[in-house]
Design a protein around this motif. Structure first.
Motif, PDB file in Angstrom:
ATOM      1  N   ARG A   1      -1.459 -90.340  82.321  1.00 50.22           N
ATOM      2  CA  ARG A   1      -2.860 -90.326  82.523  1.00 50.22           C
ATOM      3  C   ARG A   1      -3.304 -89.257  83.800  1.00 50.22           C
ATOM      4  NH1 ARG A   1      -4.707 -96.657  82.415  1.00 50.22           N
ATOM      5  NH2 ARG A   1      -4.050 -97.009  80.085  1.00 50.22           N
ATOM      6  N   TRP A   2      -2.413 -88.189  83.760  1.00 50.33           N
ATOM      7  CA  TRP A   2      -2.478 -86.865  84.862  1.00 50.33           C
ATOM      8  C   TRP A   2      -3.682 -85.887  84.205  1.00 50.33           C
ATOM      9  CZ3 TRP A   2       2.710 -85.709  87.111  1.00 50.33           C
ATOM     10  CH2 TRP A   2       3.258 -86.675  87.889  1.00 50.33           C
ATOM     11  N   MET A   3      -3.994 -86.256  83.106  1.00 59.14           N
ATOM     12  CA  MET A   3      -4.946 -84.890  82.305  1.00 59.14           C
ATOM     13  C   MET A   3      -6.189 -84.835  83.394  1.00 59.14           C
ATOM     14  SD  MET A   3      -2.822 -83.676  80.369  1.00 59.14           S
ATOM     15  CE  MET A   3      -4.049 -82.456  79.798  1.00 59.14           C
ATOM     16  N   ASP A   4      -6.820 -83.984  83.503  1.00 55.63           N
ATOM     17  CA  ASP A   4      -8.113 -83.705  84.401  1.00 55.63           C
ATOM     18  C   ASP A   4      -8.067 -83.851  85.613  1.00 55.63           C
ATOM     19  OD1 ASP A   4     -10.600 -82.443  84.330  1.00 55.63           O
ATOM     20  OD2 ASP A   4     -11.405 -84.557  84.171  1.00 55.63           O
ATOM     21  N   THR A   5      -6.489 -83.803  86.279  1.00 51.12           N
ATOM     22  CA  THR A   5      -6.312 -83.938  87.568  1.00 51.12           C
ATOM     23  C   THR A   5      -5.438 -82.508  88.016  1.00 51.12           C
ATOM     24  OG1 THR A   5      -4.118 -85.076  87.514  1.00 51.12           O
ATOM     25  CG2 THR A   5      -6.479 -86.322  87.537  1.00 51.12           C
ATOM     26  N   TYR A   6      -5.161 -82.587  89.217  1.00 53.05           N
ATOM     27  CA  TYR A   6      -4.200 -81.555  89.907  1.00 53.05           C
ATOM     28  C   TYR A   6      -2.966 -81.879  89.840  1.00 53.05           C
ATOM     29  CZ  TYR A   6      -8.769 -79.234  91.265  1.00 53.05           C
ATOM     30  OH  TYR A   6      -9.824 -78.925  91.469  1.00 53.05           O
ATOM     31  N   LEU A   7      -2.533 -83.130  89.349  1.00 52.16           N
ATOM     32  CA  LEU A   7      -1.145 -83.632  89.311  1.00 52.16           C
ATOM     33  C   LEU A   7      -0.208 -82.848  88.534  1.00 52.16           C
ATOM     34  CD1 LEU A   7      -1.635 -87.546  89.592  1.00 52.16           C
ATOM     35  CD2 LEU A   7      -1.354 -85.949  91.739  1.00 52.16           C
ATOM     36  N   PRO A   8      -0.394 -82.408  87.264  1.00 48.63           N
ATOM     37  CA  PRO A   8       0.516 -81.647  86.708  1.00 48.63           C
ATOM     38  C   PRO A   8       0.913 -80.367  87.118  1.00 48.63           C
ATOM     39  CG  PRO A   8      -1.118 -82.631  85.138  1.00 48.63           C
ATOM     40  CD  PRO A   8      -1.701 -82.865  86.572  1.00 48.63           C
ATOM     41  N   LEU A   9      -0.033 -79.997  88.019  1.00 49.43           N
ATOM     42  CA  LEU A   9       0.285 -78.509  88.762  1.00 49.43           C
ATOM     43  C   LEU A   9       0.899 -78.607  90.088  1.00 49.43           C
ATOM     44  CD1 LEU A   9      -3.135 -77.095  88.068  1.00 49.43           C
ATOM     45  CD2 LEU A   9      -1.476 -76.698  86.735  1.00 49.43           C
ATOM     46  N   ILE A  10       1.012 -79.898  90.657  1.00 48.48           N
ATOM     47  CA  ILE A  10       1.258 -79.753  92.245  1.00 48.48           C
ATOM     48  C   ILE A  10       2.501 -80.888  92.260  1.00 48.48           C
ATOM     49  CG2 ILE A  10       0.880 -80.851  94.345  1.00 48.48           C
ATOM     50  CD1 ILE A  10      -2.125 -80.232  93.845  1.00 48.48           C
ATOM     51  N   VAL A  11       2.433 -82.046  91.532  1.00 53.17           N
ATOM     52  CA  VAL A  11       3.614 -82.919  91.668  1.00 53.17           C
ATOM     53  C   VAL A  11       5.162 -82.224  91.126  1.00 53.17           C
ATOM     54  CG1 VAL A  11       4.630 -85.054  90.703  1.00 53.17           C
ATOM     55  CG2 VAL A  11       2.336 -84.870  91.385  1.00 53.17           C
TER      56      VAL A  11
ATOM     57  N   GLU B   1      -2.044 -72.719  82.552  1.00 53.01           N
ATOM     58  CA  GLU B   1      -1.852 -74.121  82.703  1.00 53.01           C
ATOM     59  C   GLU B   1      -3.040 -74.712  83.299  1.00 53.01           C
ATOM     60  OE1 GLU B   1       2.328 -75.820  83.566  1.00 53.01           O
ATOM     61  OE2 GLU B   1       2.400 -74.059  84.759  1.00 53.01           O
ATOM     62  N   PRO B   2      -3.743 -74.382  84.443  1.00 58.22           N
ATOM     63  CA  PRO B   2      -5.022 -75.009  84.944  1.00 58.22           C
ATOM     64  C   PRO B   2      -5.937 -75.396  83.857  1.00 58.22           C
ATOM     65  CG  PRO B   2      -4.338 -73.423  86.372  1.00 58.22           C
ATOM     66  CD  PRO B   2      -3.351 -73.164  85.459  1.00 58.22           C
ATOM     67  N   ASN B   3      -5.993 -74.281  82.998  1.00 57.91           N
ATOM     68  CA  ASN B   3      -7.128 -74.386  81.774  1.00 57.91           C
ATOM     69  C   ASN B   3      -6.582 -75.299  80.649  1.00 57.91           C
ATOM     70  OD1 ASN B   3      -8.939 -72.864  83.024  1.00 57.91           O
ATOM     71  ND2 ASN B   3      -8.263 -71.048  81.568  1.00 57.91           N
ATOM     72  N   ILE B   4      -5.258 -75.805  80.587  1.00 63.07           N
ATOM     73  CA  ILE B   4      -4.821 -76.543  79.656  1.00 63.07           C
ATOM     74  C   ILE B   4      -4.812 -78.099  80.325  1.00 63.07           C
ATOM     75  CG2 ILE B   4      -2.453 -77.549  78.584  1.00 63.07           C
ATOM     76  CD1 ILE B   4      -3.381 -75.157  77.314  1.00 63.07           C
ATOM     77  N   TYR B   5      -4.405 -78.158  81.378  1.00 67.17           N
ATOM     78  CA  TYR B   5      -4.592 -79.757  81.923  1.00 67.17           C
ATOM     79  C   TYR B   5      -5.966 -79.899  82.740  1.00 67.17           C
ATOM     80  CZ  TYR B   5       0.438 -78.751  81.826  1.00 67.17           C
ATOM     81  OH  TYR B   5       1.568 -78.477  81.498  1.00 67.17           O
TER      82      TYR B   5
ATOM     83  N   GLN C   1       4.875 -71.625  77.909  1.00 64.23           N
ATOM     84  CA  GLN C   1       4.034 -71.763  76.463  1.00 64.23           C
ATOM     85  C   GLN C   1       4.783 -72.250  75.664  1.00 64.23           C
ATOM     86  OE1 GLN C   1       4.116 -69.079  78.552  1.00 64.23           O
ATOM     87  NE2 GLN C   1       2.040 -68.275  79.140  1.00 64.23           N
ATOM     88  N   THR C   2       6.155 -72.182  75.649  1.00 63.28           N
ATOM     89  CA  THR C   2       7.024 -72.736  74.633  1.00 63.28           C
ATOM     90  C   THR C   2       7.207 -74.280  74.780  1.00 63.28           C
ATOM     91  OG1 THR C   2       9.140 -72.185  75.542  1.00 63.28           O
ATOM     92  CG2 THR C   2       8.376 -70.451  74.215  1.00 63.28           C
ATOM     93  N   ILE C   3       7.110 -74.835  75.978  1.00 62.45           N
ATOM     94  CA  ILE C   3       7.121 -76.350  75.934  1.00 62.45           C
ATOM     95  C   ILE C   3       5.855 -77.038  76.493  1.00 62.45           C
ATOM     96  CG2 ILE C   3       9.583 -76.037  76.483  1.00 62.45           C
ATOM     97  CD1 ILE C   3       8.859 -76.227  79.544  1.00 62.45           C
ATOM     98  N   ILE C   4       4.819 -76.257  76.104  1.00 60.87           N
ATOM     99  CA  ILE C   4       3.335 -76.783  76.855  1.00 60.87           C
ATOM    100  C   ILE C   4       2.854 -78.125  76.047  1.00 60.87           C
ATOM    101  CG2 ILE C   4       1.983 -75.345  75.212  1.00 60.87           C
ATOM    102  CD1 ILE C   4       1.483 -76.336  78.995  1.00 60.87           C
ATOM    103  N   PHE C   5       3.676 -78.220  74.585  1.00 64.83           N
ATOM    104  CA  PHE C   5       2.961 -79.313  73.849  1.00 64.83           C
ATOM    105  C   PHE C   5       3.931 -80.750  74.530  1.00 64.83           C
ATOM    106  CE2 PHE C   5       1.885 -75.924  70.794  1.00 64.83           C
ATOM    107  CZ  PHE C   5       0.642 -76.291  70.486  1.00 64.83           C
ATOM    108  N   PRO C   6       5.202 -80.595  74.505  1.00 65.50           N
ATOM    109  CA  PRO C   6       5.553 -81.741  75.225  1.00 65.50           C
ATOM    110  C   PRO C   6       5.394 -82.291  76.499  1.00 65.50           C
ATOM    111  CG  PRO C   6       7.434 -80.014  75.037  1.00 65.50           C
ATOM    112  CD  PRO C   6       6.185 -79.544  74.196  1.00 65.50           C
ATOM    113  N   LEU C   7       4.982 -81.228  77.101  1.00 68.01           N
ATOM    114  CA  LEU C   7       4.304 -81.530  78.705  1.00 68.01           C
ATOM    115  C   LEU C   7       3.166 -81.910  78.657  1.00 68.01           C
ATOM    116  CD1 LEU C   7       5.395 -78.084  80.802  1.00 68.01           C
ATOM    117  CD2 LEU C   7       6.372 -80.351  80.828  1.00 68.01           C
ATOM    118  N   TYR C   8       2.314 -81.537  77.764  1.00 71.57           N
ATOM    119  CA  TYR C   8       0.867 -82.193  77.591  1.00 71.57           C
ATOM    120  C   TYR C   8       0.718 -83.652  77.160  1.00 71.57           C
ATOM    121  CZ  TYR C   8      -3.899 -82.558  76.129  1.00 71.57           C
ATOM    122  OH  TYR C   8      -5.252 -82.575  75.988  1.00 71.57           O
ATOM    123  N   ILE C   9       1.614 -84.016  76.058  1.00 75.36           N
ATOM    124  CA  ILE C   9       1.986 -85.226  75.573  1.00 75.36           C
ATOM    125  C   ILE C   9       2.375 -86.137  77.008  1.00 75.36           C
ATOM    126  CG2 ILE C   9       3.256 -86.738  74.051  1.00 75.36           C
ATOM    127  CD1 ILE C   9       3.175 -84.554  72.034  1.00 75.36           C
ATOM    128  N   GLN C  10       3.318 -85.672  77.658  1.00 79.15           N
ATOM    129  CA  GLN C  10       4.020 -86.393  78.725  1.00 79.15           C
ATOM    130  C   GLN C  10       3.043 -86.597  79.564  1.00 79.15           C
ATOM    131  OE1 GLN C  10       7.497 -84.852  80.277  1.00 79.15           O
ATOM    132  NE2 GLN C  10       6.986 -85.412  82.332  1.00 79.15           N
TER     133      GLN C  10
END
Length: 321
Positions: A159-169, A241-245, A145-154
């Motif tokens: 262009r990984w948003m709305d995919t499962y890539l941020p959770l799997i890769v 995390e799934p609800n964020i990405y 939760q403390t680093i979710i903002f830089p992860l979200y920007i990255q």
């Protein structure tokens, strides 16, 4: 002689009687200790099992049982239709598939990458090794939760948003949900193995990668099992995390459907919400049935792997933490 014989017999009888009394006292003491031991064990077990028992019992109650204060532990009748209605409201099969894809792929990634990284920390010497391992431990202590903002920007830039890539890769690179813990787990296990096996493999002409995949990795079955169970459970239960990405509702995971059921309960002040178009009454029993269905895959996995999981915990080095 007769007098001496009788005295000896009396002495023997007294000794035997004393031994019998000591044995009886020891058995009584052992019985009392064991009784209190099981009493404390059952009491503590009930504390942990109480939510599950309440959930299962409530999920089988009818409308009349829910408003009857005399019905507590045993419903008047088992209403299995609550589970059917809960499955329909959860769109169970669709979201079960999404959760299985994420949890299974992420678990495979953690087992492969973390075992490899843990082996490197356990066996090889390189510059700044201590600092690198300290950073790994630090990442384990820092909540996502403390680093979710830089992860979200990255991930947005990639262009990984709305995919499962941020959770799997990230899991295939030793990161992801609690990846540092699994690195630590494998490092502790490989440090306990003798180095003579690797030396013998080098003599036979095995390189570093072949030694790891052919010899060391098969020997770490206990750690692999522990990492598999924990990673699957943690990814299955992950809600943040799934609800964020993931933005599309159809791509979300199964636990994200539970707030929708709670929302149905909160739309009216009354206990029951009548669904006229569907012809049923959504109530607390169906809510508990939906909750049980969400955790059911995890319970099944643990039920089949419970014994081996506990053995793996003992052999993997976690007991010495």
């Amino acid at each position: 002689m007769n007098v001496l014989t009788k005295q000896k017999e009396h002495m023997r009888a007294a000794v035997v009687k004393g031994n019998v009394s000591q044995m009886a006292a020891a058995k009584s003491k052992k019985f009392v200790v064991r009784f209190f031991y099981y009493l404390v064990l059952c009491s503590l077990s009930f504390v942990f099992l109480y939510p599950f028992i309440t959930m299962i019992v409530t999920s089988l109650m009818s409308d009349a049982d829910l408003i009857n204060i005399t019905v507590k532990w045993l419903p008047s009748g088992f209403r299995w239709s609550n589970y059917k209605i809960a499955m329909e409201q959860l769109s169970y099969q669709r979201y079960l598939k999404n959760s299985m894809i994420i949890a299974t792929a992420a678990t495979i990634g953690h087992v492969i990458s973390c075992s490899f990284i843990g082996y490197g920390f356990a066996r090889y010497k390189f510059k700044l090794k201590g600092l690198c391992f300290a950073l790994v431990i630090l990442s384990m202590l820092v909540p996502v939760q403390t680093i979710i903002f830089p992860l979200y920007i990255q991930y947005s830039k990639w262009r990984w948003m709305d995919t499962y890539l941020p959770l799997i890769v990230p899991t295939f690179f030793g990161y992801g949900l609690n990846g540092a813990f699994f690195i630590f787990l494998f490092r502790q296990f490989f440090m306990g193995l003798p180095k003579e096996m690797e030396e013998a493999a080098r003599i036979d002409g095995c390189g570093a990668f072949r030694t790891f995949f052919k010899i060391m990795l098969p020997m770490s079955k206990s750690s692999i099992l522990v990492a598999t169970v924990l990673s699957f459970v943690w990814h299955w239960n992950d809600y943040f995390e799934p609800n964020i990405y993931i933005r599309t509702a159809g791509k979300r995971v199964l636990p994200s459907r539970l707030p929708g059921l709670y929302a149905l309960m909160d739309t009216e002040d009354a206990m029951d919400l009548v669904m006229e178009e569907d012809g049923f009454t959504f109530n607390k029993a169906m809510l508990m049935a939906g909750t049980f269905l969400v955790i059911l895959p995890v319970l099944i996995v643990y039920a089949f792997l419970q014994r081996k999981f506990m053995e793996g915990v003992e052999r993997s080095g976690l007991t010495g933490m």
